[in-house]
Design an enzyme around this catalytic site. Structure first.
Site, PDB file in Angstrom:
ATOM      1  N   CYS A   2       0.920  -1.275   0.068  1.00 25.29           N
ATOM      2  CA  CYS A   2      -0.172  -0.088  -0.031  1.00 25.29           C
ATOM      3  C   CYS A   2       0.907   1.168  -0.052  1.00 25.29           C
ATOM      4  CB  CYS A   2      -0.807  -0.021   1.247  1.00 25.29           C
ATOM      5  SG  CYS A   2      -1.909  -1.239   1.218  1.00 25.29           S
ATOM      6  N   ARG A  27       4.164  -0.305  -4.408  1.00 22.41           N
ATOM      7  CA  ARG A  27       3.943  -1.021  -3.109  1.00 22.41           C
ATOM      8  C   ARG A  27       2.377  -1.529  -3.077  1.00 22.41           C
ATOM      9  NH1 ARG A  27       6.875   1.855   0.740  1.00 22.41           N
ATOM     10  NH2 ARG A  27       5.335   1.108   2.324  1.00 22.41           N
ATOM     11  N   TRP A  75      -2.441  -2.918  -1.549  1.00 20.33           N
ATOM     12  CA  TRP A  75      -2.270  -4.400  -1.855  1.00 20.33           C
ATOM     13  C   TRP A  75      -3.055  -5.095  -0.772  1.00 20.33           C
ATOM     14  CZ3 TRP A  75       0.074  -8.140   1.484  1.00 20.33           C
ATOM     15  CH2 TRP A  75       0.335  -9.215   0.704  1.00 20.33           C
ATOM     16  N   ASN A 101      -2.022   2.221   5.582  1.00 26.85           N
ATOM     17  CA  ASN A 101      -1.035   0.981   5.119  1.00 26.85           C
ATOM     18  C   ASN A 101      -0.630   0.295   6.427  1.00 26.85           C
ATOM     19  OD1 ASN A 101       0.957  -0.534   4.136  1.00 26.85           O
ATOM     20  ND2 ASN A 101       2.489   1.451   4.214  1.00 26.85           N
ATOM     21  N   GLY A 102      -0.939  -1.120   6.314  1.00 27.05           N
ATOM     22  CA  GLY A 102      -0.522  -1.715   7.534  1.00 27.05           C
ATOM     23  C   GLY A 102      -1.712  -2.748   7.932  1.00 27.05           C
ATOM     24  N   GLU A 488      18.054 -17.286  -6.764  1.00 28.27           N
ATOM     25  CA  GLU A 488      17.524 -15.925  -7.250  1.00 28.27           C
ATOM     26  C   GLU A 488      17.084 -15.906  -8.663  1.00 28.27           C
ATOM     27  OE1 GLU A 488      16.608 -13.524  -5.796  1.00 28.27           O
ATOM     28  OE2 GLU A 488      17.172 -11.672  -7.329  1.00 28.27           O
ATOM     29  N   LYS A 492      13.347 -14.901  -9.921  1.00 24.37           N
ATOM     30  CA  LYS A 492      13.152 -13.457 -10.815  1.00 24.37           C
ATOM     31  C   LYS A 492      12.006 -14.339 -11.694  1.00 24.37           C
ATOM     32  CE  LYS A 492      14.082 -11.138  -9.254  1.00 24.37           C
ATOM     33  NZ  LYS A 492      14.517 -10.981  -8.011  1.00 24.37           N
ATOM     34  N   GLU A 495       8.458 -14.899 -10.203  1.00 27.65           N
ATOM     35  CA  GLU A 495       7.965 -13.346  -9.967  1.00 27.65           C
ATOM     36  C   GLU A 495       7.333 -12.720 -11.112  1.00 27.65           C
ATOM     37  OE1 GLU A 495      10.440 -11.296  -6.279  1.00 27.65           O
ATOM     38  OE2 GLU A 495      11.303 -11.648  -8.077  1.00 27.65           O
ATOM     39  N   HIS A 511      18.836 -36.254  -6.075  1.00 33.04           N
ATOM     40  CA  HIS A 511      18.208 -36.626  -4.821  1.00 33.04           C
ATOM     41  C   HIS A 511      16.462 -36.289  -5.001  1.00 33.04           C
ATOM     42  CE1 HIS A 511      21.461 -38.136  -3.109  1.00 33.04           C
ATOM     43  NE2 HIS A 511      22.152 -36.733  -3.421  1.00 33.04           N
ATOM     44  N   LYS A 610       6.581  -4.600  -3.315  1.00 37.02           N
ATOM     45  CA  LYS A 610       7.620  -4.194  -3.193  1.00 37.02           C
ATOM     46  C   LYS A 610       8.105  -4.298  -1.567  1.00 37.02           C
ATOM     47  CE  LYS A 610      11.789  -2.763  -5.194  1.00 37.02           C
ATOM     48  NZ  LYS A 610      12.449  -3.953  -5.701  1.00 37.02           N
TER      49      LYS A 610
HETATM   50  C1  G6P Z   1       9.381  -8.444  -1.595  1.00 35.84           C
HETATM   51  C2  G6P Z   1       9.758  -7.957  -2.738  1.00 35.84           C
HETATM   52  C3  G6P Z   1      11.350  -8.725  -2.835  1.00 35.84           C
HETATM   53  C4  G6P Z   1      12.114  -8.415  -1.911  1.00 35.84           C
HETATM   54  C5  G6P Z   1      11.321  -8.861  -0.286  1.00 35.84           C
HETATM   55  C6  G6P Z   1      12.216  -8.478   0.767  1.00 35.84           C
HETATM   56  O1  G6P Z   1       8.915  -9.702  -1.353  1.00 35.84           O
HETATM   57  O2  G6P Z   1       8.895  -8.264  -3.932  1.00 35.84           O
HETATM   58  O3  G6P Z   1      11.689  -8.133  -4.110  1.00 35.84           O
HETATM   59  O4  G6P Z   1      13.219  -9.213  -1.766  1.00 35.84           O
HETATM   60  O5  G6P Z   1      10.037  -8.371  -0.167  1.00 35.84           O
HETATM   61  O6  G6P Z   1      12.459  -6.948   0.692  1.00 35.84           O
HETATM   62  P1  G6P Z   1      13.213  -6.280   1.544  1.00 35.84           P
HETATM   63  O7  G6P Z   1      12.810  -4.739   1.206  1.00 35.84           O
HETATM   64  O8  G6P Z   1      13.303  -6.364   2.786  1.00 35.84           O
HETATM   65  O9  G6P Z   1      14.656  -6.336   0.780  1.00 35.84           O
END
Ligand code: G6P
Length: 615
Positions: A2, A27, A75, A101-102, A488, A492, A495, A511, A610
């Site tokens: 949010c 956000r 969100w 937000n929260g 990672e 990606k 996501e 395994h 984010k």
């Molecule tokens: C969310 C984002 C990720 C990020 C994670 C941790 O899931 O979409 O891209 O890695 O939060 O966020 P931070 O701001 O703590 O790195």
């Protein structure tokens, strides 16, 4: 999670609010809304399901006049994304409008009490409960809005950044924060801006106040910003200079922020190392290590806490600290750590890694570590965010604002900071010889140039991407330092393209995951030349033997793997421990181009946000 924007002043509020929401859309983007006091004194709330552009379309034929307003991009936590659940929420009489937000954790109990008093609700959100509670307290106790907010927030358990407009007081916005970020901008003409981070404010003023937990700010035209706490004691937050430039917030000719941010990485890493590595390129100075040398170099153990991509950076950090500094390291998901009754010693150093600096689980893990007496070190990108403020010391990664939801430059920035920190501590602890230290520092300074080389694979990857769009599952394999790179890379792809992908240590494949391999299954192997190279070749053979289709990331000039793999992507050579900084690049590009081929909204993938300020 949010985004919040607010404005009150001489300018028209609506364009500022909409532009601000667009900057904060990373956000959350399942619905959006705006509340404004119009020129006739009415309090209008407009809301729409979808992105900010949908809200704009919805507002086309509406009264968007007025110089005061608050706006929100959501969100969803409580209640599905629709216009009823979108913010702002009106109070029962329509006098107040509130954005949040929260999460209000005890909303159900509060709601029950309000319903028993005859108050009706239009949404299923926790937020509407808060605005109804505030109005109820205001009316039944004959309080003003500030007093009512203070009483209400005393009853609330949870996390919030809120902003409220009151039709009866069109010259005022009141906002408050507890565990969710909120920044107030102080304009030249006495106007006030408000946002979840500084990005919507940057083009209007460079003076900001980062609110602290428990702060309530009153922005009243013609008066100075007033900040009090829930008990009405005056607070004196510092006015700070804003840290982002407008250029950093624009796409600069790229179709998506993610691609821009991938290509920014060489310069971001230069920024990250600037002033920390000397011009001769053979010494690292981190002020945190100077200030807390004994604590850090004397650590009995390091515990890294993080979430998502930052957790992957932590896995690379573990290998760096263990091999260079000979300090044992544990890497924990912050969300698990906080509830697991972990054993924490006072001579442990806890490193919290977070791009946003606002991740709720990481903040809670920090709190737990602090209570146990551990020393907490932050690795963060967002200046002035909560995590750098709650840690004893730390290092900013300085890669500039990251807007694309899928993290790219923040990841390589985090790995760079962890590399610098590990080298610094290894030098202090004398766990690596001086000449090795110098050579490693020198190689680190060459990484941006090598990244530029790696970015030249973009066209090749763009051509390859369509081959993989059909895939339902993908496997990413790597060993040693390249294992977190595999994780990672898979993250990606998941996501932004919504293709299921798994990262695995290459040798573990036999395994379990090997059972999945057939000609339909793309397998991406990070097979750069390091001490496990020959073993990774055996893993490639195992995949080939089962009909798997291998795309390998190799060190430039590798002919052996070229003969085995369906596709090879060549990368410049570097030290094994810095390979993740190079090998991540083609995997970021691969995920990006596959998602673009599939027509996905790369910067705003479904269901993600984010900054995850809820647990
Ligand atoms: C969310 C984002 C990720 C990020 C994670 C941790 O899931 O979409 O891209 O890695 O939060 O966020 P931070 O701001 O703590 O790195």
């Amino acid at each position: 999670m949010c985004g919040i924007v607010g404005y009150i002043g001489q300018k028209k509020a609506y364009p500022i609010l909409i532009k601000g929401l667009k900057r904060l859309e990373y956000r959350g983007y399942d619905s959006a809304g705006v509340a404004m006091i119009d020129t006739k004194g009415g309090l209008n709330v407009y809301k729409a399901k979808g992105k900010v552009a949908d809200l704009e379309a919805f507002c086309e034929d509406k009264d968007i006049s007025g110089n005061a307003g608050i706006a929100h991009t959501r969100w969803a936590t409580h209640g599905e994304p629709n216009s009823a659940n979108a913010h702002p929420h009106y109070s029962a009489s329509g006098r107040l409008a509130l954005i949040h937000n929260g999460i209000i954790e005890n909303y159900a109990t509060i709601k029950e009490n309000l319903v028993a008093r005859g108050i009706q609700f239009k949404s299923v959100t926790d937020t509407e409960v808060l605005v109804q509670l505030i109005e109820h307290i205001m009316v039944s106790n004959d309080l003003d809005l500030l007093e009512a907010v203070q009483v209400a927030l005393h009853q609330v358990i949870g996390a919030y950044a809120i902003a409220i407009l009151d039709r009866e007081h069109p010259d005022t916005i009141i906002c408050a924060r507890q565990s969710s970020p909120l920044v107030v901008g102080l304009g030249e003409d006495g106007d006030f801006y408000l946002a979840s981070d500084a990005s919507p404010i940057a083009e209007y003023t460079d003076k900001v106040v980062y609110l602290n937990d428990g702060d309530i700010a009153v922005m009243r035209l013609g008066e100075k910003l007033k900040v009090v706490n829930l008990d009405n004691e005056t607070q004196h937050p510092k006015v700070k200079q804003i840290d982002v430039t407008l250029g950093q917030l624009e796409k600069g000719g790229y179709p998506f922020f993610m691609l821009k941010e991938i290509f920014e990485q060489p310069n971001c890493l230069r920024d990250c190392m600037r002033g920390r590595i000397n011009v001769e390129g053979d010494r690292i100075t981190l002020s945190a290590v100077i200030d807390f040398r004994e604590k850090l170099a004397g650590a009995r153990r390091i515990i890294i806490v993080a979430c998502g991509t930052s957790w992957h950076a932590g896995l690379i950090g573990k290998q760096l600290f263990e091999s260079l500094c000979r300090i044992p390291v544990e890497v924990e998901y912050a969300s698990e750590f906080r509830y697991r009754e972990p054993v924490i010693f006072p001579d442990d150093v806890v490193i919290a890694i977070s791009q946003s600096g606002e991740t709720a689980d990481t903040l809670a893990a920090i709190e737990l570590a602090r209570q146990a007496g551990a020393f907490v070190f932050g690795v963060c990108n967002a200046i002035g965010a909560s995590i750098p403020r709650q840690t004893q010391t730390g290092v900013y990664i300085h890669v500039g604002p990251e807007i694309g939801v899928a993290s790219t430059k923040a990841f390589t920035g985090q790995v760079t900071v962890l590399s610098m920190l590990a080298l610094c501590l290894a030098n202090e602890r004398r766990t690596i010889p001086g000449d090795v230290y110098k050579e490693m520092v020198a190689e680190l300074t060459r990484i941006p140039e090598k990244m530029e080389e790696a970015l030249k694979t973009n066209e090749q990857i763009e051509r390859l991407a369509p081959i993989f769009t059909y895939a339902k599952n993908c496997l990413y394999l790597g060993r040693g330092y390249n294992y977190p790179v595999a994780l990672e890379g898979a993250l990606k792809l998941k996501e932004i393209s919504y293709i299921h992908a798994e990262g695995y240590p290459a040798a573990e494949m036999k395994h379990g995951p090997i059972a999945l391999i057939d000609s339909e299954m793309p397998v991406f192997v990070i097979a750069t030349r390091d001490k496990l190279y020959e073993k990774v070749i055996s893993n490639i053979q195992e995949v080939r033997a089962r009909g798997g289709r291998v795309t390998a990331l190799v060190t430039a000039g590798d002919e052996q793997i070229r003969r085995l793999a369906d596709h090879v992507i060549e990368l410049p050579d570097t030290l094994e421990c810095f390979q993740p900084l190079i090998a991540s690049i083609p995997l970021q590009l691969l995920a990006y181009h596959i998602a673009v081929c599939k027509g996905k909204d790369v910067d705003r993938p479904r269901n993600l946000a984010k900054s995850v300020t809820v647990e």
